[in-house]
Each structure stands twice: as structure tokens, then as C-alpha cells.
Design a protein around this motif. Structure first.
Motif, PDB file in Angstrom:
ATOM      1  N   LEU A  16       0.846  -1.191   0.000  1.00  0.00           N
ATOM      2  CA  LEU A  16       0.000   0.000   0.000  1.00  0.00           C
ATOM      3  C   LEU A  16       0.884   1.245   0.000  1.00  0.00           C
ATOM      4  CD1 LEU A  16      -2.686  -0.970   2.665  1.00  0.00           C
ATOM      5  CD2 LEU A  16      -3.075  -0.628   0.238  1.00  0.00           C
ATOM      6  N   PRO A  17       0.401   2.370  -0.528  1.00  0.00           N
ATOM      7  CA  PRO A  17       1.192   3.603  -0.522  1.00  0.00           C
ATOM      8  C   PRO A  17       1.565   4.009   0.905  1.00  0.00           C
ATOM      9  CG  PRO A  17      -0.799   3.859  -1.836  1.00  0.00           C
ATOM     10  CD  PRO A  17      -0.905   2.548  -1.146  1.00  0.00           C
ATOM     11  N   GLN A  18       2.757   4.567   1.059  1.00  0.00           N
ATOM     12  CA  GLN A  18       3.266   4.963   2.378  1.00  0.00           C
ATOM     13  C   GLN A  18       2.546   6.207   2.895  1.00  0.00           C
ATOM     14  OE1 GLN A  18       5.849   3.583   4.282  1.00  0.00           O
ATOM     15  NE2 GLN A  18       5.780   1.852   2.892  1.00  0.00           N
ATOM     16  N   VAL A  19       2.009   6.113   4.100  1.00  0.00           N
ATOM     17  CA  VAL A  19       1.399   7.275   4.741  1.00  0.00           C
ATOM     18  C   VAL A  19       2.484   8.097   5.420  1.00  0.00           C
ATOM     19  CG1 VAL A  19      -0.209   8.062   6.525  1.00  0.00           C
ATOM     20  CG2 VAL A  19      -0.808   6.133   5.087  1.00  0.00           C
ATOM     21  N   TYR A  20       3.396   7.413   6.101  1.00  0.00           N
ATOM     22  CA  TYR A  20       4.461   8.094   6.839  1.00  0.00           C
ATOM     23  C   TYR A  20       5.807   7.850   6.161  1.00  0.00           C
ATOM     24  CZ  TYR A  20       0.881   8.406  10.408  1.00  0.00           C
ATOM     25  OH  TYR A  20      -0.279   8.668  11.079  1.00  0.00           O
ATOM     26  N   GLU A  21       6.515   8.930   5.870  1.00  0.00           N
ATOM     27  CA  GLU A  21       7.840   8.856   5.255  1.00  0.00           C
ATOM     28  C   GLU A  21       8.877   9.385   6.222  1.00  0.00           C
ATOM     29  OE1 GLU A  21       8.562  10.313   1.203  1.00  0.00           O
ATOM     30  OE2 GLU A  21       6.387  10.581   1.092  1.00  0.00           O
ATOM     31  N   ASP A  22       9.986   8.695   6.331  1.00  0.00           N
ATOM     32  CA  ASP A  22      11.091   9.188   7.156  1.00  0.00           C
ATOM     33  C   ASP A  22      11.807  10.301   6.409  1.00  0.00           C
ATOM     34  OD1 ASP A  22      10.757   7.551   9.353  1.00  0.00           O
ATOM     35  OD2 ASP A  22      11.947   5.927   8.485  1.00  0.00           O
ATOM     36  N   VAL A  23      11.771  11.522   6.975  1.00  0.00           N
ATOM     37  CA  VAL A  23      12.478  12.644   6.383  1.00  0.00           C
ATOM     38  C   VAL A  23      13.926  12.622   6.864  1.00  0.00           C
ATOM     39  CG1 VAL A  23      12.597  15.173   6.238  1.00  0.00           C
ATOM     40  CG2 VAL A  23      10.379  13.998   6.184  1.00  0.00           C
ATOM     41  N   ASN A  24      14.077  12.397   8.157  1.00  0.00           N
ATOM     42  CA  ASN A  24      15.399  12.175   8.746  1.00  0.00           C
ATOM     43  C   ASN A  24      15.204  11.283   9.969  1.00  0.00           C
ATOM     44  OD1 ASN A  24      14.603  13.896  10.910  1.00  0.00           O
ATOM     45  ND2 ASN A  24      15.262  15.683   9.736  1.00  0.00           N
ATOM     46  N   ASP A  25      16.219  11.130  10.771  1.00  0.00           N
ATOM     47  CA  ASP A  25      16.120  10.201  11.904  1.00  0.00           C
ATOM     48  C   ASP A  25      15.126  10.625  12.976  1.00  0.00           C
ATOM     49  OD1 ASP A  25      17.924   8.505  10.763  1.00  0.00           O
ATOM     50  OD2 ASP A  25      19.658   9.384  11.780  1.00  0.00           O
ATOM     51  N   THR A  26      14.755  11.898  12.995  1.00  0.00           N
ATOM     52  CA  THR A  26      13.880  12.375  14.075  1.00  0.00           C
ATOM     53  C   THR A  26      12.508  12.832  13.596  1.00  0.00           C
ATOM     54  OG1 THR A  26      14.801  14.599  13.871  1.00  0.00           O
ATOM     55  CG2 THR A  26      15.824  13.117  15.491  1.00  0.00           C
ATOM     56  N   TYR A  27      12.279  12.847  12.296  1.00  0.00           N
ATOM     57  CA  TYR A  27      11.024  13.404  11.804  1.00  0.00           C
ATOM     58  C   TYR A  27      10.410  12.507  10.729  1.00  0.00           C
ATOM     59  CZ  TYR A  27       7.762  16.570   9.502  1.00  0.00           C
ATOM     60  OH  TYR A  27       6.638  17.118   8.943  1.00  0.00           O
ATOM     61  N   GLN A  28       9.109  12.283  10.850  1.00  0.00           N
ATOM     62  CA  GLN A  28       8.361  11.567   9.824  1.00  0.00           C
ATOM     63  C   GLN A  28       7.321  12.504   9.230  1.00  0.00           C
ATOM     64  OE1 GLN A  28       6.606   8.024  11.524  1.00  0.00           O
ATOM     65  NE2 GLN A  28       8.174   6.774  10.566  1.00  0.00           N
ATOM     66  N   LYS A  29       7.273  12.567   7.924  1.00  0.00           N
ATOM     67  CA  LYS A  29       6.286  13.377   7.215  1.00  0.00           C
ATOM     68  C   LYS A  29       5.050  12.506   6.962  1.00  0.00           C
ATOM     69  CE  LYS A  29       5.597  15.137   2.602  1.00  0.00           C
ATOM     70  NZ  LYS A  29       6.181  15.180   1.272  1.00  0.00           N
ATOM     71  N   LYS A  30       3.860  13.060   7.241  1.00  0.00           N
ATOM     72  CA  LYS A  30       2.619  12.319   6.983  1.00  0.00           C
ATOM     73  C   LYS A  30       2.033  12.780   5.654  1.00  0.00           C
ATOM     74  CE  LYS A  30      -1.759  10.913   8.930  1.00  0.00           C
ATOM     75  NZ  LYS A  30      -2.971  11.418   8.379  1.00  0.00           N
ATOM     76  N   ASN A  31       1.872  11.858   4.742  1.00  0.00           N
ATOM     77  CA  ASN A  31       1.258  12.161   3.448  1.00  0.00           C
ATOM     78  C   ASN A  31      -0.256  12.114   3.585  1.00  0.00           C
ATOM     79  OD1 ASN A  31       3.760  12.263   2.059  1.00  0.00           O
ATOM     80  ND2 ASN A  31       3.786  10.037   1.976  1.00  0.00           N
ATOM     81  N   ASP A  32      -0.940  13.046   2.949  1.00  0.00           N
ATOM     82  CA  ASP A  32      -2.403  13.046   2.957  1.00  0.00           C
ATOM     83  C   ASP A  32      -2.872  12.161   1.812  1.00  0.00           C
ATOM     84  OD1 ASP A  32      -5.068  13.650   3.495  1.00  0.00           O
ATOM     85  OD2 ASP A  32      -5.045  15.395   2.168  1.00  0.00           O
ATOM     86  N   ILE A  33      -3.173  10.919   2.132  1.00  0.00           N
ATOM     87  CA  ILE A  33      -3.597   9.966   1.115  1.00  0.00           C
ATOM     88  C   ILE A  33      -5.076   9.652   1.326  1.00  0.00           C
ATOM     89  CG2 ILE A  33      -3.265   7.663   0.164  1.00  0.00           C
ATOM     90  CD1 ILE A  33      -0.355   7.831   1.046  1.00  0.00           C
ATOM     91  N   ALA A  34      -5.888  10.121   0.379  1.00  0.00           N
ATOM     92  CA  ALA A  34      -7.326   9.879   0.442  1.00  0.00           C
ATOM     93  C   ALA A  34      -7.671   8.652  -0.396  1.00  0.00           C
ATOM     94  CB  ALA A  34      -8.087  11.089  -0.062  1.00  0.00           C
ATOM     95  N   ILE A  35      -8.447   7.757   0.213  1.00  0.00           N
ATOM     96  CA  ILE A  35      -8.899   6.544  -0.471  1.00  0.00           C
ATOM     97  C   ILE A  35     -10.423   6.478  -0.407  1.00  0.00           C
ATOM     98  CG2 ILE A  35      -8.842   4.024  -0.514  1.00  0.00           C
ATOM     99  CD1 ILE A  35      -6.134   4.128   0.847  1.00  0.00           C
ATOM    100  N   SER A  36     -11.060   6.399  -1.562  1.00  0.00           N
ATOM    101  CA  SER A  36     -12.499   6.154  -1.603  1.00  0.00           C
ATOM    102  C   SER A  36     -12.707   4.651  -1.462  1.00  0.00           C
ATOM    103  CB  SER A  36     -13.102   6.638  -2.921  1.00  0.00           C
ATOM    104  OG  SER A  36     -13.070   8.036  -3.005  1.00  0.00           O
ATOM    105  N   VAL A  37     -13.464   4.266  -0.443  1.00  0.00           N
ATOM    106  CA  VAL A  37     -13.707   2.846  -0.179  1.00  0.00           C
ATOM    107  C   VAL A  37     -15.143   2.516  -0.551  1.00  0.00           C
ATOM    108  CG1 VAL A  37     -13.783   1.033   1.591  1.00  0.00           C
ATOM    109  CG2 VAL A  37     -12.010   2.811   1.680  1.00  0.00           C
TER     110      VAL A  37
END
Length: 171
Positions: free
Chosen positions: A29-50
Motif C-alpha cells: 500500500l502507498p506509504q502514509v508516513y515517510e522518514d524525512v530524517n532520523d527524528t522526523y516523519q512526514k505524513k502524506n495526505d492519502i485519500a482513499i475512496s472505499v
């Protein structure tokens, strides 16, 4: 010697009473959380129509029940879910158009082919589900998984389905 033989027999019996079969696409599945560096994770806004999963079983509302579990798991993983579970059944083409109107990046479509308690002494729950995630922009298949699971007689269909769907989504 007797104790180890008894242990091996017991483990074989336990493993043999519960079965789980699953096949998934190589991509997850597409990544919601990406590691930007060792201390920070970026949250992607991923919308899924179910959309309500198609019901290919004899059990009424099995598709709706499974879809409800799918929604909850996606939300718990951080996805933004646009629900169409309580609406009419959609064909793939209509689901695609609706997802486009929702401005969602992806839409989830699939089916339930088994949702029942097996007959016999224990009446074990048995579930088979197929899920497919498509990119709304071009209807391209991004991720797909098919799984079947059964559990002990004291398990429920809901917990068996939830466990299976969670495992499918972690592949």
C-alpha cells in the motif's frame, strides 16, 4: 523423548487447525508516513475512496461487513477514508467516476467470496476476501491482495476477517 514427541504433536495439531492463505502484489500500500530524517516523519495526505465489497457469498451483507473492517484498518493506519460503504453497490466504472468526484488519490474495490461458519462439530469461522487499490487518475492497479483464513470454533468471523485484512495490508 516422549515429552518432545508430545510437544511436536501438539504444535502440529495447533498449526493444522488454523489455516491462512494469501497472495499479494509485490508492491505494498502507498506509504502514509515517510522518514524525512532520523527524528522526523512526514505524513502524506492519502485519500482513499472505499466502496462496498461485492458479496459473492450466501451471507447477507457480508460485503458491507468486510468493507466496514477495511475502513477501520485504513483509518488506523493514517489514511483519509471517503466511505461509500452504506451507499448502493457500484460497478468498477461507477466507482472510478465517484472516486474522481471525491478528489481521492486512490479507490478500493474488491469482493468477499466466503464469510461463514463451517459446518461440523466446532463451526469454525471461514473468510475469503479480495482487495484491489487503484490510482484514481488512470485506473491503474497499485496494490492487490487475496486472502483466506479460518479460525478455531470459539473465534468469530469479525476477528478472523480483521486479522486477515490486517495481514493482507501489511504485505
Amino acid at each position: 523423548m516422549f515429552k518432545s514427541l508430545l510437544f511436536i504433536t501438539t504444535i502440529t495439531f495447533i498449526v493444522g487447525c488454523s489455516s491462512n492463505v494469501m497472495v499479494a502484489t509485490p508492491k505494498s500500500l502507498p506509504q502514509v508516513y515517510e522518514d524525512v530524517n532520523d527524528t522526523y516523519q512526514k505524513k502524506n495526505d492519502i485519500a482513499i475512496s472505499v466502496f462496498r465489497l461485492q458479496n459473492f457469498t450466501d451471507t447477507p451483507r457480508a460485503g458491507m461487513r468486510a468493507s466496514n473492517i477495511v475502513e477501520g484498518i485504513l483509518k488506523s493506519k493514517g489514511y483519509r477514508v471517503i466511505s461509500h460503504v452504506n451507499e448502493k453497490k457500484y460497478t468498477f466504472k461507477k466507482a472510478y467516476k465517484k472516486a474522481k468526484n471525491d478528489n481521492s488519490k486512490y479507490f478500493l474495490f474488491g469482493g468477499v467470496s466466503e464469510w461463514r461458519y463451517k459446518t461440523g462439530i466446532d463451526g469454525e469461522p471461514a473468510v475469503s476476501i479480495q482487495l484491489s487499490l487503484y490510482k484514481t487518475k488512470n485506473k491503474k492497479l497499485v496494490w492487490s491482495a487475496t486472502g483466506s483464513d479460518s479460525d478455531w470454533g470459539n473465534g468469530s468471523i469479525g476477528t478472523t476477517a480483521q486479522s486477515l485484512i490486517l495481514e493482507m495490508m501489511e504485505q
